[in-house]
Write a protein that holds these residues in place. Structure first.
Motif, PDB file in Angstrom:
ATOM      1  N   VAL A 165       0.860  -1.187   0.000  1.00 46.74           N
ATOM      2  CA  VAL A 165       0.000   0.000   0.000  1.00 46.74           C
ATOM      3  C   VAL A 165       0.894   1.232   0.000  1.00 46.74           C
ATOM      4  N   ILE A 166       0.679   2.117  -0.983  1.00 36.33           N
ATOM      5  CA  ILE A 166       1.441   3.357  -1.090  1.00 36.33           C
ATOM      6  C   ILE A 166       0.476   4.515  -0.945  1.00 36.33           C
ATOM      7  N   ALA A 167       0.792   5.446  -0.053  1.00 37.75           N
ATOM      8  CA  ALA A 167      -0.019   6.652   0.159  1.00 37.75           C
ATOM      9  C   ALA A 167       0.825   7.861  -0.218  1.00 37.75           C
ATOM     10  N   PHE A 168       0.434   8.513  -1.317  1.00 39.87           N
ATOM     11  CA  PHE A 168       1.156   9.690  -1.798  1.00 39.87           C
ATOM     12  C   PHE A 168       0.407  10.954  -1.412  1.00 39.87           C
ATOM     13  N   PRO A 169       1.062  11.928  -0.786  1.00 38.01           N
ATOM     14  CA  PRO A 169       0.428  13.233  -0.633  1.00 38.01           C
ATOM     15  C   PRO A 169       0.298  13.870  -2.026  1.00 38.01           C
ATOM     16  N   LEU A 170      -0.830  14.511  -2.286  1.00 38.33           N
ATOM     17  CA  LEU A 170      -1.002  15.237  -3.541  1.00 38.33           C
ATOM     18  C   LEU A 170      -0.071  16.442  -3.533  1.00 38.33           C
ATOM     19  N   SER A 171       0.352  16.877  -4.706  1.00 35.87           N
ATOM     20  CA  SER A 171       1.341  17.943  -4.807  1.00 35.87           C
ATOM     21  C   SER A 171       1.062  18.794  -6.030  1.00 35.87           C
ATOM     22  N   ALA A 172       1.580  20.003  -6.067  1.00 31.17           N
ATOM     23  CA  ALA A 172       1.440  20.865  -7.242  1.00 31.17           C
ATOM     24  C   ALA A 172       2.297  20.341  -8.386  1.00 31.17           C
ATOM     25  N   GLN A 173       3.413  19.672  -8.053  1.00 31.28           N
ATOM     26  CA  GLN A 173       4.328  19.118  -9.046  1.00 31.28           C
ATOM     27  C   GLN A 173       4.857  17.793  -8.505  1.00 31.28           C
ATOM     28  N   THR A 174       5.000  16.793  -9.363  1.00 38.29           N
ATOM     29  CA  THR A 174       5.477  15.493  -8.917  1.00 38.29           C
ATOM     30  C   THR A 174       6.908  15.592  -8.406  1.00 38.29           C
ATOM     31  N   GLN A 175       7.118  15.058  -7.206  1.00 42.18           N
ATOM     32  CA  GLN A 175       8.437  14.989  -6.585  1.00 42.18           C
ATOM     33  C   GLN A 175       8.946  13.564  -6.745  1.00 42.18           C
ATOM     34  N   PRO A 176       9.953  13.335  -7.612  1.00 42.56           N
ATOM     35  CA  PRO A 176      10.442  11.975  -7.841  1.00 42.56           C
ATOM     36  C   PRO A 176      11.143  11.409  -6.606  1.00 42.56           C
ATOM     37  N   ALA A 177      11.114  10.083  -6.489  1.00 45.78           N
ATOM     38  CA  ALA A 177      11.768   9.408  -5.367  1.00 45.78           C
ATOM     39  C   ALA A 177      11.882   7.920  -5.664  1.00 45.78           C
ATOM     40  N   THR A 178      12.815   7.280  -4.996  1.00 43.31           N
ATOM     41  CA  THR A 178      12.906   5.824  -4.986  1.00 43.31           C
ATOM     42  C   THR A 178      12.609   5.382  -3.569  1.00 43.31           C
ATOM     43  N   LEU A 179      11.590   4.546  -3.413  1.00 45.57           N
ATOM     44  CA  LEU A 179      11.130   4.129  -2.096  1.00 45.57           C
ATOM     45  C   LEU A 179      11.490   2.674  -1.851  1.00 45.57           C
ATOM     46  N   LYS A 180      12.263   2.422  -0.809  1.00 45.15           N
ATOM     47  CA  LYS A 180      12.619   1.075  -0.393  1.00 45.15           C
ATOM     48  C   LYS A 180      11.995   0.848   0.977  1.00 45.15           C
ATOM     49  N   LEU A 181      11.550  -0.356   1.212  1.00 47.42           N
ATOM     50  CA  LEU A 181      10.930  -0.672   2.491  1.00 47.42           C
ATOM     51  C   LEU A 181      11.961  -1.160   3.488  1.00 47.42           C
ATOM     52  N   HIS A 182      11.692  -0.897   4.753  1.00 50.52           N
ATOM     53  CA  HIS A 182      12.516  -1.361   5.857  1.00 50.52           C
ATOM     54  C   HIS A 182      11.716  -2.404   6.624  1.00 50.52           C
ATOM     55  N   LYS A 183      12.321  -3.511   6.906  1.00 53.18           N
ATOM     56  CA  LYS A 183      11.637  -4.603   7.588  1.00 53.18           C
ATOM     57  C   LYS A 183      11.221  -4.179   8.996  1.00 53.18           C
ATOM     58  N   THR A 184       9.963  -4.442   9.345  1.00 50.73           N
ATOM     59  CA  THR A 184       9.463  -4.119  10.678  1.00 50.73           C
ATOM     60  C   THR A 184       9.021  -5.364  11.438  1.00 50.73           C
ATOM     61  N   GLY A 185       9.014  -6.500  10.769  1.00 55.56           N
ATOM     62  CA  GLY A 185       8.608  -7.761  11.380  1.00 55.56           C
ATOM     63  C   GLY A 185       8.616  -8.831  10.311  1.00 55.56           C
ATOM     64  N   PRO A 186       8.271 -10.069  10.673  1.00 48.51           N
ATOM     65  CA  PRO A 186       8.238 -11.136   9.679  1.00 48.51           C
ATOM     66  C   PRO A 186       7.288 -10.785   8.533  1.00 48.51           C
ATOM     67  N   ASP A 187       7.808 -10.725   7.330  1.00 48.89           N
ATOM     68  CA  ASP A 187       7.028 -10.437   6.116  1.00 48.89           C
ATOM     69  C   ASP A 187       6.286  -9.104   6.181  1.00 48.89           C
ATOM     70  N   ARG A 188       6.804  -8.150   6.934  1.00 47.64           N
ATOM     71  CA  ARG A 188       6.203  -6.827   7.023  1.00 47.64           C
ATOM     72  C   ARG A 188       7.286  -5.783   6.831  1.00 47.64           C
ATOM     73  N   GLY A 189       6.886  -4.648   6.244  1.00 52.15           N
ATOM     74  CA  GLY A 189       7.848  -3.579   6.068  1.00 52.15           C
ATOM     75  C   GLY A 189       7.161  -2.260   5.834  1.00 52.15           C
ATOM     76  N   GLU A 190       7.931  -1.171   5.903  1.00 56.07           N
ATOM     77  CA  GLU A 190       7.373   0.145   5.669  1.00 56.07           C
ATOM     78  C   GLU A 190       8.459   1.100   5.197  1.00 56.07           C
ATOM     79  N   HIS A 191       8.019   2.147   4.547  1.00 59.40           N
ATOM     80  CA  HIS A 191       8.845   3.310   4.229  1.00 59.40           C
ATOM     81  C   HIS A 191       8.011   4.484   4.720  1.00 59.40           C
ATOM     82  N   ALA A 192       8.467   5.180   5.727  1.00 55.86           N
ATOM     83  CA  ALA A 192       7.684   6.253   6.326  1.00 55.86           C
ATOM     84  C   ALA A 192       8.150   7.602   5.792  1.00 55.86           C
TER      85      ALA A 192
END
Length: 134
Positions: free
Chosen positions: A96-123
């Protein structure tokens, strides 16, 4: 000899609230560190899930009706988003990816960090905070 894993098309759900664009995609069988989401200036999102290994020590595969990874999907986003401040969660095989809306697209590369067995997040630092899972 086992066949090389094929890249699978990822089905998605995309919806928008007044301040966020949300994307949910089933990607079962991966670890969080196997998943990457890239947002480009031209409002494209590329989601990839790399498979680390196939079923180990299989003597004979009797029924094979679904596959685990690798995954790939390229999506043109309908509105500009802030990739830098996006929140990404992976749990129960769903990204699940939640993007804030913006006036102009801000590029990024998002990698997840493990938070538990088979779970992860990028905050990200904007919008709704992520919640830790047990």
């Amino acid at each position: 000899m086992q066949e090389q894993a094929k890249v699978q098309h990822i089905p998605i759900k995309m919806y928008r609230t007044t301040d966020r664009l949300m994307i949910a995609a089933p990607m079962p069988g991966l670890q969080p560190e196997d998943i990457t989401a890239q947002i480009f200036e031209d409002q494209r999102l590329v989601v990839k899930g790399d498979l680390r290994g196939m079923l180990k020590d299989i003597k004979e595969l009797l029924i094979d009706e679904w596959s685990v990874g690798g995954y790939y999907r390229e999506i043109e986003l309908p509105v500009p988003v802030d990739g830098v401040n996006a929140n990404v969660n992976y749990g129960n095989g769903v990204l699940v990816i939640a993007f804030p809306l913006s006036a102009q697209t801000q590029p990024a590369t998002l990698k997840l960090h493990k938070t538990g067995p088979d779970r992860g997040e990028h905050a990200g630092t904007s919008g709704h905070p992520t919640q830790k899972t047990n």
